[in-house]
Design an enzyme around this catalytic site. Structure first.
Site, PDB file in Angstrom:
ATOM      1  N   SER A 535       0.841  -1.193   0.000  1.00 48.20           N
ATOM      2  CA  SER A 535       0.000   0.000   0.000  1.00 48.20           C
ATOM      3  C   SER A 535       0.882   1.251   0.000  1.00 48.20           C
ATOM      4  CB  SER A 535      -0.965  -0.046   1.183  1.00 48.20           C
ATOM      5  OG  SER A 535      -1.998   0.888   1.038  1.00 48.20           O
ATOM      6  N   ASP A 620      -9.742  -3.911  -5.366  1.00 53.13           N
ATOM      7  CA  ASP A 620      -9.212  -3.005  -4.351  1.00 53.13           C
ATOM      8  C   ASP A 620      -9.791  -1.603  -4.542  1.00 53.13           C
ATOM      9  OD1 ASP A 620      -7.684  -1.564  -2.546  1.00 53.13           O
ATOM     10  OD2 ASP A 620      -5.803  -2.521  -3.102  1.00 53.13           O
ATOM     11  N   HIS A 655      -8.064  -5.034  -1.195  1.00 53.51           N
ATOM     12  CA  HIS A 655      -6.837  -4.453  -0.654  1.00 53.51           C
ATOM     13  C   HIS A 655      -6.077  -5.438   0.227  1.00 53.51           C
ATOM     14  CE1 HIS A 655      -4.320  -0.978   0.023  1.00 53.51           C
ATOM     15  NE2 HIS A 655      -4.366  -1.150   1.335  1.00 53.51           N
TER      16      HIS A 655
END
Length: 682
Positions: A535, A620, A655
């Site tokens: 991320s 995501d 995610h």
């Protein structure tokens, strides 16, 4: 005759400033064909590792007690707990009658199954959002995401009959908060950018929900929760830098929320409700006196106290960050951070404050369960890089600790076989940057392969944690380290601020300094160094690869935020507007130039890069799949090396990757197999 190795997919370059923008055309044949071609190429390149990956999977799984019981939590007449069973992806949720001796011993003969996610998942993706028992303990409110997009469906289960009702509401954020009548629920709705922005009130038995609050400022997220006392409902609205709270008596859920203190830019405050010296009291953690926060109290007189009525309970401390407060009828407990380490400071009612004593020099510690409000004990979760997680029971009155449960490691394991250290690297500006390191003791004194992990954003702290899977690295002679770079929260609010906005470059230079320190200390070498982040940590990995690719042998980037400039230029994407407080708004010329100077996608250049494995999630909503896809496409067209460059897009996940525990282990086996292949350890 040997088969010809497959060629990597080459993405079409379109005209314009962003030649790979076409990869943002979700669900088109061209995009899906490209992602599937990359997946096929990744599988072909790692096909020779199929046996190793299976070995790693079985090895990691073999250390985990597949059938296990969580530590039961008491509430009223019941104990609540989960049980994992060998072969199942998800834990089942149960309750049983609370024993007369008040022990956490489960009565399996009289237990009640509350929820079985294995049945609900039907073999696909499943994320459980809310799991909330009503105050009268007759109903369960829960929410489910079945594709990874973090949009939830809401359900109510009658625990006496097992009857389940799906609530007829769309675009829910997954939150479900009970009022004390056990008939009224509050839940949040997402806007077009996936931001929780509306709060609704729903009465059981009806098909409608009444809008209660609407947050129009795109920087602010909305969240509703029950206070520690169970007597108040709190509606928190917060951006990255500012917050505002509204409160409502949980006994009168049809009333209106009242503002505790109107928002003021850069003032963050977080209220809770509990007892102080036997009196109902508001507790407010606020940064109005300094960036490390102080704690205030205001008597509950039946009226919501204005800011002028807040009285200092714990003053602001220059060397101590007040990260959180846990309330109990017997004490209030402060979660502090000093010198890069978490500390719990307990203030018992009518007695002197004390700090929880712990055995290790570097560790992770937090209050895992405050139990019921009127309970003489709380539970702590404690772990270190070489010590499996423990649940410790803390007696609030005297600080006595009992280890109630330690996460088992099956097979041969001795924590003392591994050396855990805290090191310090010197950044370019002289700042000392902490590193947490663990390695097998018999490798100490020699340069070894090393896996360096980093994040450095949002003030998040990467406290050292234990991992069953990581033992597969350590046992093969690979050391593991965490670079606690600026932008994280390990050394308090100032550490966070020194790695955001105009100071973001510190995050990258700190990570490079940590890598150089590990090499200079002859703990590893560039030919043996693997780096990883996910991320915002993927942004970190992308930036340092552009700046110093020769320092590293390989890199892993999971759901990486690498197309940061284009994403921040698009306010219609999820999270963009609220992220302005973290990265800046590139509609401003100076911010545009600053972000462009480090954005990984923009700064790919004609140079040799290390081997890379990039992971994306097609569903995501936080970091769109195309960030990784565009980055890899540009790398393929621009780099001057022929090292492994692999992109894996999880077409059915978001995610957090795949949702099941065994699916997660297979993902780790894939990554470790890649590491061993590149380092030529197998």
């Amino acid at each position: 005759m040997a088969s010809t190795p497959p060629l990597p997919p080459i993405a079409r370059r379109a005209a314009g400033d962003d030649p790979y923008a076409w990869l943002q055309e979700r669900d088109t044949d061209a995009v899906l064909d490209y992602l599937k071609a990359e997946n096929a190429y990744q599988e072909a390149q790692l096909a020779d590792q199929a046996e190793l990956r299976e070995q790693l999977f079985e090895e990691i799984k073999g250390r985990i007690r597949e059938t296990d019981l969580s530590l039961a939590s008491p509430w009223g007449p019941w104990l609540y707990y989960t049980r994992t069973t060998a072969g199942d992806e998800y834990a089942r949720h149960y309750r049983c009658p609370r024993p007369a001796d008040d022990s956490p011993t489960v009565d399996e003969q009289h237990e009640q199954l509350l929820l079985d996610p294995n049945v609900l998942a039907e073999g696909g993706f499943l994320s459980l959002g809310a799991f909330s028992i009503s105050p009268d303990q007759q109903r369960l409110a829960y929410s489910l995401d079945t594709n990874g997009e973090e949009t939830y469906r809401l359900y109510i289960k009658e625990l006496s009959s097992g009857a389940i009702t799906e609530l007829p509401f769309e675009q829910c954020d997954g939150s479900m908060t009970w009022a004390n009548d056990s008939q009224t629920l509050f839940f949040g709705e997402l806007d077009d950018t996936h931001r929780p922005w509306k709060l609704y009130r729903h009465r059981l038995g009806s098909d409608i929900a009444e809008p209660v609050f609407e947050e129009t400022d795109g920087r602010f997220f909305l969240h509703c929760y029950r206070a520690s006392s169970e007597r108040q409902l709190i509606l928190l609205l917060n951006s990255k830098t500012t917050s505002e709270a509204w409160v409502l008596d949980a006994e009168t859920p049809l009333g209106d929320f009242t503002c505790l203190a109107p928002r003021v830019e850069d003032h963050e405050y977080y209220p809770d409700h509990g007892q102080l010296e036997g009196q109902w009291t508001w507790f407010i953690r606020s940064n109005q006196a300094g960036i490390n926060f102080a704690l205030y109290q205001a008597a509950d007189t039946g009226q919501v106290p204005g800011r002028e009525q807040w009285q200092t309970l714990i003053e602001h401390r220059q060397d101590s960050m007040l990260e959180g407060v846990t309330l109990n009828a017997r004490a209030y407990s402060l979660s502090l951070r000093e010198g890069g380490l978490p500390i719990i400071e307990v203030h018992p009612q009518g007695a002197a404050a004390y700090r929880v004593q712990l055995p290790d020099a570097a560790y992770s510690l937090y209050i895992s369960d405050s139990l019921e409000f009127d309970n003489p004990r709380i539970r702590l979760r404690y772990e270190a890089l070489n010590r499996p997680a423990q649940v410790r029971q803390l007696s609030l009155a005297d600080g006595a600790q009992v280890v109630l449960k330690e996460t088992p490691v099956l097979g041969p394991f001795n924590a003392d076989d591994y050396l855990s250290q805290r090191l310090w690297a010197t950044a370019a500006d002289g700042t000392q940057v902490p590193i947490s390191l663990v390695q097998r003791r018999d490798t100490v004194g020699t340069a070894t392969p090393l896996y360096l992990y980093g994040y450095g954003a949002y003030g998040e702290s990467l406290d050292p944690w234990f991992s069953h899977a990581r033992l597969s690295l350590l046992e093969r002679g690979v050391a593991f380290a965490i670079a606690h770079v600026r932008g994280g929260g390990e050394l308090g609010e100032a550490w966070y601020r020194a790695g955001k906005q105009e100071h973001k470059a510190n995050t990258f230079s700190d990570f490079i300094a940590c890598a150089e320190h590990l090499i200079e200390q002859q703990l590893t070498s560039p030919a043996q160094l693997v780096i990883s982040g996910g991320s915002a940590g993927g942004l970190l990995i992308g930036a340092v690869l552009n700046q110093r690719p020769e320092l590293f042998r390989a890199a892993i980037a999971e759901v990486p935020f690498v197309d940061v400039l284009n994403t921040m230029l698009d306010p219609d994407l999820p999270l963009t507007v609220t992220e302005y407080d973290e990265w800046g708004n590139p509609q401003e010329a100076d911010v545009y130039a600053r972000i462009k100077s480090y954005a990984p996608y923009e700064n790919v250049s004609a140079q040799a890069y290390p081997a890379m494995l990039v992971i994306a999630g097609y569903n995501d909503s936080r970091v769109q799949y195309w960030e990784a896809a565009k980055w890899v496409a540009k790398l393929r067209a621009t780099r001057t090396d022929d090292h492994l460059l692999l992109l894996k897009t999880e077409l059915g996940a978001g995610h957090g990757g795949m949702s099941g525990r065994y699916q997660g282990l297979r993902d780790v086996a894939l990554e470790y197999g890649f590491v061993f292949k590149v380092l030529e350890l197998v």
